[in-house]
Enzyme design. Structure first.
Site, PDB file in Angstrom:
ATOM      1  N   LYS A   3      28.491  54.882  53.726  1.00 29.17           N
ATOM      2  CA  LYS A   3      28.157  55.311  55.092  1.00 29.17           C
ATOM      3  C   LYS A   3      26.653  55.527  55.282  1.00 29.17           C
ATOM      4  O   LYS A   3      25.894  55.585  54.321  1.00 29.17           O
ATOM      5  CB  LYS A   3      28.912  56.604  55.421  1.00 29.17           C
ATOM      6  CG  LYS A   3      30.440  56.417  55.480  1.00 29.17           C
ATOM      7  CD  LYS A   3      30.827  55.491  56.610  1.00 29.17           C
ATOM      8  CE  LYS A   3      32.296  55.513  56.936  1.00 29.17           C
ATOM      9  NZ  LYS A   3      33.175  54.991  55.896  1.00 29.17           N
TER      10      LYS A   3
HETATM   11  C1  LIG Z   1      36.634  54.156  61.277  1.00 28.32           C
HETATM   12  C2  LIG Z   1      36.921  55.030  60.090  1.00 28.32           C
HETATM   13  N1  LIG Z   1      37.808  56.026  60.227  1.00 28.32           N
HETATM   14  C3  LIG Z   1      38.105  56.851  59.216  1.00 28.32           C
HETATM   15  C4  LIG Z   1      37.513  56.710  57.969  1.00 28.32           C
HETATM   16  C5  LIG Z   1      37.939  57.628  56.866  1.00 28.32           C
HETATM   17  O1  LIG Z   1      36.887  58.293  56.254  1.00 28.32           O
HETATM   18  P1  LIG Z   1      37.017  58.758  54.732  1.00 28.32           P
HETATM   19  O2  LIG Z   1      37.017  57.540  53.880  1.00 28.32           O
HETATM   20  O3  LIG Z   1      35.798  59.615  54.533  1.00 28.32           O
HETATM   21  O4  LIG Z   1      38.276  59.534  54.599  1.00 28.32           O
HETATM   22  C6  LIG Z   1      36.576  55.690  57.785  1.00 28.32           C
HETATM   23  C7  LIG Z   1      35.872  55.528  56.504  1.00 28.32           C
HETATM   24  O5  LIG Z   1      36.037  54.744  55.683  1.00 28.32           O
HETATM   25  C8  LIG Z   1      36.290  54.805  58.852  1.00 28.32           C
HETATM   26  O6  LIG Z   1      35.438  53.788  58.703  1.00 28.32           O
END
Ligand SMILES: Cc1ncc(COP(=O)(O)O)c(C=O)c1O
Length: 371
Positions: free
Chosen positions: A180
């Site tokens: 990210k």
């Molecule tokens: C659009 C979106 N939603 C939700 C997530 C979930 O985040 P995390 O991987 O930190 O749980 C991500 C990340 O990969 C994402 O790109």
């Protein structure tokens, strides 16, 4: 060439070392500091740090009242976590098709998907491009719905009507996974405007413990969705260099855009429009219809370039087909885009030479015709 690579340096090492030496590895001072600085950066009223974007989406949906049997209208063109979060609360994600230009949930399609069981809207700022929040906000007001914004890919984005993505007062969820714009390895942040929601999320990320209650007294169901002080220290150091990292991604996007302009049939990410500003996260192209995407991924790999089909349509994943009976053809724009999308190597430090190599390889693969 890898798809993503974080920028980490001495400030991150120093911050983490200080936490290690302090002996307070979780629920320490860095947690509140990271929340305060993150909220200030976005000009959001409040923020709650959590263990992942997924955890943040789950707690934010609970905070706006999503529960058993409710429906949550959302985009099928997202990472699977945005839809999964509704299922954690035994609610049902109801998909609606996306806008072909922005690739975000189409407000008209979302409006048509509302039923008496709809409890919330969950627009996603996909690939860092701001979703049409004014339209979703008036839709939510008309139908008495909650809103949770999935801003996991959108740090640094800004809406045409002024606020940064995440600063409108709706619970908005950011993700800090290693690829990210800002990373804590794993982690997330919910920005929000309601003190009541903050209190609930702070409690539920910590097993339902209320701040004023004694040791191990819990007045509600909760989870372990805490973000450690080690991760918060990383996040604070990353915030300090965020402008530089965002500028690096924007520069890389500009170079890609120049190098790939005019390639027949290739679609590039939509440029900013009407004052909306993308927070660059990935550089995703849509291949010409006559190119077989998975073959292109293999051909690029053969030339030393990593690329990834990104994103697959959520409703066509096997779990979603089996659980909800989804079939191809339901969301034609999403399905067409998902079948042609390809993420190219993209990170702040990517050099002009590396971008040229990627673009030369892509041009060669496209010139080879159907693969
Ligand atoms: C659009 C979106 N939603 C939700 C997530 C979930 O985040 P995390 O991987 O930190 O749980 C991500 C990340 O990969 C994402 O790109």
């Amino acid at each position: 060439m890898p798809l993503a690579r974080p920028v980490l340096g001495e400030a991150e090492e120093q911050g983490v070392l200080e936490v290690l030496r302090s002996g307070q590895l979780s629920l320490g001072p860095r947690l509140e500091e990271f929340e305060r600085r993150f909220a200030a950066r976005l000009r959001a009223p409040l923020a709650c740090a959590v263990s992942s974007g997924t955890a943040g989406l789950h707690l934010a949906l609970r905070a706006v009242g999503v529960s058993d049997g409710d429906e949550v209208v959302t985009s099928p063109f997202s990472f699977v976590a945005s839809a999964n979060a509704a299922i954690y609360e035994r609610a049902r994600p109801i998909f609606a098709d996306i806008d072909r230009r922005t690739l975000n949930l189409d407000p008209e399609a979302a409006a048509a998907a509302i039923t008496p069981r709809t409890r919330a809207l969950l627009p996603v700022h996909i690939f860092g491009y701001p979703a049409e929040m004014p339209a979703f906000e008036s839709l939510a007001a008309r139908h008495g719905l909650g809103i949770v914004e999935d801003a996991c890919e959108a740090l640094g984005a800004r809406h045409g009507d002024g606020p940064a993505v995440g600063a409108r007062g709706n619970p908005a969820v950011f993700g800090f996974y290693a690829n990210k714009q800002l990373t804590t390895g794993e982690g997330g942040m919910v920005t929000l405007g309601s003190a009541e929601h903050k209190q609930r999320i702070d409690s539920e990320r910590n097993q339902g413990r209320a701040p004023d209650m004694g040791w191990l007294d819990h007045d509600r169901l909760g989870f372990n969705y805490r973000l450690s002080d080690i991760a918060c220290a990383l996040g604070i150091a990353q915030l300090e260099r965020l402008d530089g990292m965002l500028a690096g991604r924007a520069r890389a996007a500009g170079l890609y855009r120049e190098a790939l302009a005019g390639l027949e049939g290739l679609e590039l990410p939509c440029p900013d429009s009407a004052g909306d500003e993308r927070g660059w996260f990935v550089f995703v192209v849509q291949l010409p219809a006559w190119v077989e995407r998975d073959g292109a991924v293999g051909a690029l790999a053969g030339r030393g370039i990593q690329s990834k089909p990104y994103l697959p349509a959520i409703h066509l994943m096997s779990f979603y087909r089996e659980r909800f009976g989804h079939r191809p053809g339901e969301f034609p724009v999403c399905e067409d885009v998902a079948a042609r999308s390809l993420a190219l190597p993209f990170f702040p430090g990517i050099t002009e030479g590396q971008i040229e190599r990627v673009c030369d390889a892509l041009r060669a693969v496209l010139a080879d015709g159907p693969t």
